[in-house]
Write a protein that holds these residues in place. Structure first.
Motif, mmCIF file in Angstrom:
data_model
loop_
_atom_site.group_PDB
_atom_site.id
_atom_site.type_symbol
_atom_site.label_atom_id
_atom_site.label_comp_id
_atom_site.label_asym_id
_atom_site.label_seq_id
_atom_site.Cartn_x
_atom_site.Cartn_y
_atom_site.Cartn_z
ATOM 1 N N GLU A 70 39.926 43.062 35.681
ATOM 2 C CA GLU A 70 39.935 45.123 36.401
ATOM 3 C C GLU A 70 39.145 44.933 37.654
ATOM 4 O O GLU A 70 39.441 45.582 38.657
ATOM 5 C CB GLU A 70 39.184 45.598 35.604
ATOM 6 C CG GLU A 70 39.954 46.137 34.333
ATOM 7 C CD GLU A 70 39.052 47.181 33.741
ATOM 8 O OE1 GLU A 70 38.182 47.226 33.561
ATOM 9 O OE2 GLU A 70 40.631 47.910 32.850
ATOM 10 N N ASN A 71 37.803 43.309 38.076
ATOM 11 C CA ASN A 71 37.840 43.089 39.084
ATOM 12 C C ASN A 71 37.091 42.182 39.632
ATOM 13 O O ASN A 71 36.968 41.781 38.514
ATOM 14 C CB ASN A 71 36.535 44.686 39.561
ATOM 15 C CG ASN A 71 36.522 45.286 40.360
ATOM 16 O OD1 ASN A 71 37.363 44.815 41.592
ATOM 17 N ND2 ASN A 71 35.540 46.794 40.821
ATOM 18 N N ALA A 102 46.829 36.821 26.447
ATOM 19 C CA ALA A 102 48.030 36.715 28.078
ATOM 20 C C ALA A 102 46.393 37.156 28.563
ATOM 21 O O ALA A 102 45.613 38.026 28.125
ATOM 22 C CB ALA A 102 48.675 37.574 28.051
ATOM 23 N N ILE A 103 46.865 36.943 30.250
ATOM 24 C CA ILE A 103 45.474 37.763 30.313
ATOM 25 C C ILE A 103 46.462 37.943 31.925
ATOM 26 O O ILE A 103 47.234 37.650 32.232
ATOM 27 C CB ILE A 103 44.364 36.901 31.081
ATOM 28 C CG1 ILE A 103 43.742 36.275 30.177
ATOM 29 C CG2 ILE A 103 43.774 37.260 32.314
ATOM 30 C CD1 ILE A 103 42.925 35.391 30.789
ATOM 31 N N LEU A 104 46.258 39.595 31.649
ATOM 32 C CA LEU A 104 47.345 40.385 33.005
ATOM 33 C C LEU A 104 46.442 40.517 33.813
ATOM 34 O O LEU A 104 44.701 40.811 33.630
ATOM 35 C CB LEU A 104 47.872 41.390 32.049
ATOM 36 C CG LEU A 104 48.328 41.748 30.926
ATOM 37 C CD1 LEU A 104 48.402 42.718 30.046
ATOM 38 C CD2 LEU A 104 49.270 40.127 31.029
ATOM 39 N N LEU A 105 46.749 41.105 34.979
ATOM 40 C CA LEU A 105 46.112 41.695 36.647
ATOM 41 C C LEU A 105 47.047 42.218 37.350
ATOM 42 O O LEU A 105 47.618 41.860 37.346
ATOM 43 C CB LEU A 105 45.346 40.531 36.846
ATOM 44 C CG LEU A 105 45.710 39.560 38.072
ATOM 45 C CD1 LEU A 105 46.173 39.484 39.372
ATOM 46 C CD2 LEU A 105 45.629 38.267 37.478
ATOM 47 N N GLU A 125 53.487 35.859 39.535
ATOM 48 C CA GLU A 125 54.014 37.310 39.459
ATOM 49 C C GLU A 125 55.100 38.227 38.532
ATOM 50 O O GLU A 125 55.774 37.089 38.018
ATOM 51 C CB GLU A 125 54.124 37.485 40.650
ATOM 52 C CG GLU A 125 54.830 38.831 41.608
ATOM 53 C CD GLU A 125 55.408 38.950 42.667
ATOM 54 O OE1 GLU A 125 56.076 39.580 43.456
ATOM 55 O OE2 GLU A 125 54.549 37.545 43.922
ATOM 56 N N VAL A 126 54.579 38.918 37.572
ATOM 57 C CA VAL A 126 56.247 39.287 37.351
ATOM 58 C C VAL A 126 56.224 41.058 37.154
ATOM 59 O O VAL A 126 57.595 41.651 36.513
ATOM 60 C CB VAL A 126 55.226 39.677 35.173
ATOM 61 C CG1 VAL A 126 55.114 37.919 35.152
ATOM 62 C CG2 VAL A 126 54.389 40.738 35.089
ATOM 63 N N TYR A 143 50.589 40.617 37.895
ATOM 64 C CA TYR A 143 50.460 38.722 37.715
ATOM 65 C C TYR A 143 50.212 38.975 36.072
ATOM 66 O O TYR A 143 49.202 39.370 35.418
ATOM 67 C CB TYR A 143 49.471 37.476 37.999
ATOM 68 C CG TYR A 143 49.824 37.824 39.537
ATOM 69 C CD1 TYR A 143 50.602 36.894 39.811
ATOM 70 C CD2 TYR A 143 49.176 38.558 40.855
ATOM 71 C CE1 TYR A 143 50.974 36.706 40.966
ATOM 72 C CE2 TYR A 143 49.891 38.074 42.177
ATOM 73 C CZ TYR A 143 50.308 37.378 42.424
ATOM 74 O OH TYR A 143 50.573 37.270 43.430
ATOM 75 N N THR A 144 50.637 37.607 35.486
ATOM 76 C CA THR A 144 50.318 37.253 34.512
ATOM 77 C C THR A 144 49.923 36.257 34.152
ATOM 78 O O THR A 144 50.584 34.893 34.653
ATOM 79 C CB THR A 144 51.219 37.516 32.950
ATOM 80 O OG1 THR A 144 50.209 37.433 31.540
ATOM 81 C CG2 THR A 144 52.417 37.136 32.657
ATOM 82 N N LEU A 145 48.704 34.976 32.899
ATOM 83 C CA LEU A 145 48.477 34.228 32.201
ATOM 84 C C LEU A 145 49.031 34.331 31.491
ATOM 85 O O LEU A 145 48.619 34.806 30.000
ATOM 86 C CB LEU A 145 47.002 33.365 32.450
ATOM 87 C CG LEU A 145 46.997 32.109 32.466
ATOM 88 C CD1 LEU A 145 47.877 30.958 32.979
ATOM 89 C CD2 LEU A 145 46.068 32.072 32.032
ATOM 90 N N GLY A 146 50.324 33.412 30.534
ATOM 91 C CA GLY A 146 50.354 33.683 29.255
ATOM 92 C C GLY A 146 50.179 32.766 28.595
ATOM 93 O O GLY A 146 48.455 33.020 28.336
#
Length: 160
Positions: A70-71, A102-105, A125-126, A143-146
């Protein structure tokens, strides 16, 4: 640079760093209080210390196995020293240990330094959220990391 879990006593330093960064998400203190609350097991706030002072932080929320960054903010006088990279790496290590799926932002489209950092760290980038940000209005890039299975293939997650 030591990185540790933040405590409520870090809140004044976190707020001061956030306020000096024009690209940071600017939150009311209550939002940080909720993330730092010991009864809140979904909030994650890590701080990087430089000479005994908080020099940067990363906030995330874990819900149903997915982590949402988130930040991420580094003090202006400490930029370009790899602090954001270290914070991101430590958060990712923790997500891996806790079997995150997953990690999203999302990040401002114009924040090229942050976007380069995320891409160097394996995020892809998704998508895009139109006019997601205000002051000024701007798209958010998603963005995501699988999965952690993907992360296991790399011994060094984020090298800058």
């Amino acid at each position: 640079m030591p990185i540790r879990s933040a405590t409520l006593s870090d809140l004044p330093a976190i707020l001061a760093i956030e306020q000096q960064s024009p690209s940071a998400a600017h939150w009311a203190p209550d939002r940080y209080n909720k993330l730092l609350d010991l009864d809140n097991d979904s909030g994650i706030v890590l701080v990087a210390e430089e000479a005994g002072k908080v020099g940067g932080f990363i906030c995330a929320k874990a819900v149903a196995g997915e982590w949402d960054i988130e930040n991420v903010v580094v003090a202006a006088d400490l930029l370009r020293r790899g602090i954001a990279s270290e914070l991101l790496s430590k958060l990712t290590e923790r997500a891996r240990r806790e079997a995150a799926s997953a990690i999203l932002l999302e990040v401002r489209e114009s924040n090229r330094p942050a976007r380069r950092l995320y891409e160097k760290c394996g995020f892809g980038e998704v998508g895009r959220r139109g006019a997601y940000y205000s002051d000024p209005a701007e798209d958010g890039i998603l963005y995501t990391l699988g999965s952690t299975a993907d992360w296991a293939a790399s011994d060094e997650f984020c090298t800058i």
